[in-house]
Design an enzyme around this catalytic site. Structure first.
Site, PDB file in Angstrom:
ATOM      1  N   THR A  56     -27.709  28.227 -11.915  1.00 50.36           N
ATOM      2  CA  THR A  56     -28.734  28.891 -13.153  1.00 50.36           C
ATOM      3  C   THR A  56     -27.798  30.090 -13.298  1.00 50.36           C
ATOM      4  OG1 THR A  56     -29.633  30.285 -11.621  1.00 50.36           O
ATOM      5  CG2 THR A  56     -30.933  28.260 -12.503  1.00 50.36           C
ATOM      6  N   THR A  58     -27.751  33.406 -13.873  1.00 52.16           N
ATOM      7  CA  THR A  58     -27.504  34.495 -12.453  1.00 52.16           C
ATOM      8  C   THR A  58     -26.786  34.174 -11.234  1.00 52.16           C
ATOM      9  OG1 THR A  58     -29.315  35.590 -14.014  1.00 52.16           O
ATOM     10  CG2 THR A  58     -28.556  36.731 -11.853  1.00 52.16           C
ATOM     11  N   CYS A  59     -27.362  33.542 -11.087  1.00 46.97           N
ATOM     12  CA  CYS A  59     -26.802  32.801  -9.087  1.00 46.97           C
ATOM     13  C   CYS A  59     -26.026  32.207  -9.910  1.00 46.97           C
ATOM     14  CB  CYS A  59     -28.119  31.905  -8.950  1.00 46.97           C
ATOM     15  SG  CYS A  59     -30.100  32.348  -9.489  1.00 46.97           S
ATOM     16  N   MET A  60     -24.902  32.068 -10.310  1.00 49.22           N
ATOM     17  CA  MET A  60     -23.902  31.139 -10.149  1.00 49.22           C
ATOM     18  C   MET A  60     -22.835  32.193  -9.819  1.00 49.22           C
ATOM     19  SD  MET A  60     -22.622  28.164 -10.129  1.00 49.22           S
ATOM     20  CE  MET A  60     -21.194  26.604 -10.216  1.00 49.22           C
TER      21      MET A  60
END
Length: 170
Positions: A56, A58-60
């Protein structure tokens, strides 16, 4: 909700696919198995970063990469193990680790099955239909089974669970 000085929930079991030379290609699948926190990490200092979903934005792009880029700084502060956790299935978490070029044996990308750990901690996230219940965005520092830092994101931003917040707490 969990707080600083609480004992990390006992009997926490993640699901994990080890990356071996045979399974190092992102298209290769390993075999998932349990990863028992108490057995593996009871006497260690562990940073746990929870993300709502692998791959996703923000996560990546913003949450996980700084931790991986500064892994040596975490280790210099006494961190033995770095764990990224999500409710994604273990094959997705394995691919996420490979996409992030994880090769350090002190780094684990694991599944929190049915967000059970996150439920115990009080840090789940209910997303719209089609996405379901997820692990929230948070970071913990656990030293010898005791939680010494809790950074549960209050909204959709990236503040208290960021690399900068965690390193400052070490």
């Amino acid at each position: 909700m969990v707080a600083v000085n609480d004992k990390f929930p006992t009997e926490t079991k993640f699901v994990y696919v080890p990356i071996t030379p045979e399974t190092s290609d992102i298209k290769a699948c390993g075999i998932p198995g349990p990863l028992d926190f108490d057995k593996e990490f009871a006497d260690k200092t562990v940073v746990i970063v929870s993300i709502p979903g692998a791959f996703t934005p923000t996560c990546m792009e913003n949450h996980v990469p700084p931790f991986l880029e500064h892994l040596s700084d975490l280790k210099a502060k006494g961190v033995d193990v770095f764990i990224v956790v999500a409710a994604n299935d273990p094959f997705v978490m394995s691919a996420f680790a490979k996409a992030n070029k994880v090769s350090d044996d002190s780094v684990y990308f694991v599944t929190d099955p049915d967000a059970e750990l996150s439920k115990k901690l009080g840090f789940t996230l209910q997303l719209p239909p089609g996405f379901g219940l997820r692990t929230g965005r948070y970071a913990l520092v656990v030293k010898k089974g005791v939680i010494t830092y809790v950074g549960n994101e209050p909204g959709s931003g990236l503040t208290v669970s960021s690399y900068e917040s965690v390193i400052a707490a070490l």
